[in-house]
Scaffold this motif. Structure first.
Motif, PDB file in Angstrom:
ATOM      1  N   GLY A 130       0.881  -1.213  -0.104  1.00  0.00           N
ATOM      2  CA  GLY A 130       0.005   0.062   0.013  1.00  0.00           C
ATOM      3  C   GLY A 130       0.782   1.203   0.084  1.00  0.00           C
ATOM      4  O   GLY A 130       0.337   2.272  -0.615  1.00  0.00           O
ATOM      5  N   ASP A 131       1.946   1.313   0.686  1.00  0.00           N
ATOM      6  CA  ASP A 131       2.892   2.416   0.730  1.00  0.00           C
ATOM      7  C   ASP A 131       3.463   2.777  -0.357  1.00  0.00           C
ATOM      8  O   ASP A 131       4.342   3.686  -0.448  1.00  0.00           O
ATOM      9  N   ARG A 160      -2.450   3.519  -1.672  1.00  0.00           N
ATOM     10  CA  ARG A 160      -2.592   4.992  -1.502  1.00  0.00           C
ATOM     11  C   ARG A 160      -1.798   5.870  -2.307  1.00  0.00           C
ATOM     12  O   ARG A 160      -2.123   6.867  -2.860  1.00  0.00           O
ATOM     13  N   ARG A 161      -1.081   5.095  -3.188  1.00  0.00           N
ATOM     14  CA  ARG A 161       0.258   6.027  -4.076  1.00  0.00           C
ATOM     15  C   ARG A 161      -0.048   5.393  -5.524  1.00  0.00           C
ATOM     16  O   ARG A 161       0.709   5.653  -6.229  1.00  0.00           O
ATOM     17  N   ALA A 188     -10.122   5.341  -5.877  1.00  0.00           N
ATOM     18  CA  ALA A 188      -8.293   5.306  -6.031  1.00  0.00           C
ATOM     19  C   ALA A 188      -8.093   6.685  -6.012  1.00  0.00           C
ATOM     20  O   ALA A 188      -7.997   7.350  -7.323  1.00  0.00           O
TER      21      ALA A 188
END
Length: 330
Positions: A130-131, A160-161, A188
Motif C-alpha cells: 500500500g505505501d 494509496r500511491r 483510488a
C-alpha cells in the motif's frame, strides 16, 4: 573496498537490478558481501521477472528476495504456466514472499479467478504494498464470485500511491458476478491513468459497458485525480457514457473501436453507433483536452465508413474546438 562503510557498499550494490546476481554471485565474493547481500538496500532496483521459461527462478526470487521494485509476470499463458502445479506454487510464493517495496506489479500473464488461491494471494500481496505501489496491471476472470474478505478493488483502494491501473477482463461473466467483483466501485484518490481492456471481444458490448459503469460510477468522486482513461469499446450504452461524463477532471480519453464486421450495413451501423456515443459523451466532458479514437478494420469496411466518420468528427470539432481530436485506422 574494505575501507568502505557498509552504507556506501549497500548503495553501490543497490544499482544491481538482477535478482540472480544478488542471490548467487554477490554472496560468494567474501563474508562481508555475504552478510550484506540480504539487506533490503542492496535490492533497491531489483526487477523480478518471469520470462515464460523457468518457473523455478521466479518462485525462488519471490521467496528469497528481501525487496524489489518491479514484479513482472507477463509471459503469454502456456500449458505449463497455467497448470495447477504452477498456480499452487505461485500462490504459495506470493503468500510467503517478504517483498513489500514493489512500485510496479504486472501480473497480466496470470488469469485471476475469484475462486482460486492465486486470486487471494495476489490480493494479500497488493495489500502489503500500500505505501509503495505506483503501477498495477491485472487480468481477471469474472465467472466466479469473490469472497468479501478478498476484494481485488479493495486492495487497490488500499494502495494509496497507485497512479496507473490496467484491468484486463479475460471473461466478464454474468451481471451478478460483475457487480460482486466491483462492489461499491473503484475508489483510488491518487489514480491518474485507468485502462479497462476486454481482450478484444467485439460481441460483449453490453457486459463491458456495464463493467465500465460499475467501475467508475457516475460522479467520479472516488477518482478525483483521474486524468487519462483508455477503453476498448465505444460509449454506445447510456450507463457507461454517463459514468465517463461524470469524470470531472478527465483530460485525455482513448477509445479503441472494432470495425472488423463493418463489411455490410448492420456492421457499419454498429460501428457508427459506438463512435457517436463516444463523441456525445465527450461533448459533456468539459475538462477534456484530447480525444484519440483508434479503429481496426478491413479495407472494405474502412472505405464504407470513412465519409460518415469524417462527418461525425467534423461536427464534434465544431461543437468542441478546444479538444484535440485524433482518429487512426489500424
Amino acid at each position: 573496498m574494505d575501507a568502505l562503510p557498509d552504507e556506501l557498499l549497500l548503495h553501490i550494490l543497490g544499482f544491481v537490478a538482477d535478482a540472480p546476481t544478488l542471490l548467487d554471485a554477490v554472496p560468494l565474493v567474501c563474508r562481508r558481501w555475504h552478510r550484506l547481500h540480504r539487506e533490503p538496500a542492496a535490492w533497491a532496483r531489483v526487477h523480478i521477472k518471469y520470462g515464460g521459461t523457468s518457473c523455478s527462478s521466479l518462485f525462488r526470487e519471490l521467496l528469497h528476495a528481501p525487496a524489489a521494485i518491479v514484479l513482472d509476470v507477463t509471459a503469454p499463458p502456456r500449458a505449463h504456466s497455467m497448470s495447477p502445479s504452477f498456480a499452487r506454487r505461485l500462490s504459495s510464493a506470493l503468500r510467503r514472499t517478504s517483498v513489500a517495496t514493489l512500485r510496479s506489479a504486472d501480473l497480466s500473464g496470470v488469469i485471476l479467478s475469484a475462486n482460486d488461491d492465486t486470486y487471494a494471494a495476489v490480493v494479500g500481496l497488493l495489500r502489503r504494498q500500500g505505501d509503495h505501489l505506483r503501477r498495477l496491471h491485472v487480468r481477471v476472470d469474472l465467472r466466479a464470485e469473490p469472497s468479501p474478505d478478498a476484494s481485488l478493488l479493495g486492495a487497490v483502494a488500499a494502495a494509496r500511491r497507485l497512479r496507473h491501473l490496467r484491468v484486463v477482463f479475460g471473461a466478464l461473466g454474468q451481471p451478478q458476478l460483475r457487480r460482486a467483483f466491483v462492489g461499491g466501485g473503484l475508489s483510488a484518490p491518487g489514480l491518474e491513468v485507468l485502462m479497462l481492456d476486454d481482450m478484444g471481444d467485439e460481441h460483449a458490448l453490453d457486459a463491458y459497458s456495464e463493467a465500465v459503469a460499475l467501475m467508475i460510477g457516475g460522479s467520479g468522486a472516488a477518482l478525483p485525480s483521474l486524468r487519462s482513461l483508455v477503453l476498448t469499446k465505444g460509449l454506445e450504452r447510456r450507463a457507461a457514457a454517463d459514468a465517463v461524463a461524470g469524470l470531472g477532471g478527465l483530460q485525455e480519453l482513448t477509445v479503441y473501436l472494432s470495425a472488423l464486421s463493418a463489411w455490410d450495413g448492420p456492421g457499419c451501423d454498429a460501428f457508427l453507433r459506438q463512435l457517436d456515443g463516444t463523441l456525445a459523451a465527450c461533448r459533456r466532458l468539459g475538462s477534456l483536452l484530447r480525444l484519440l479514437v483508434v479503429a481496426d478494420s478491413l479495407d472494405s469496411g474502412r472505405r464504407r465508413l470513412q465519409p460518415a466518420t469524417r462527418e461525425a468528427l467534423r461536427t464534434f470539432q465544431e461543437f468542441r474546438p478546444d479538444v484535440a481530436v485524433e482518429f487512426r485506422w489500424e
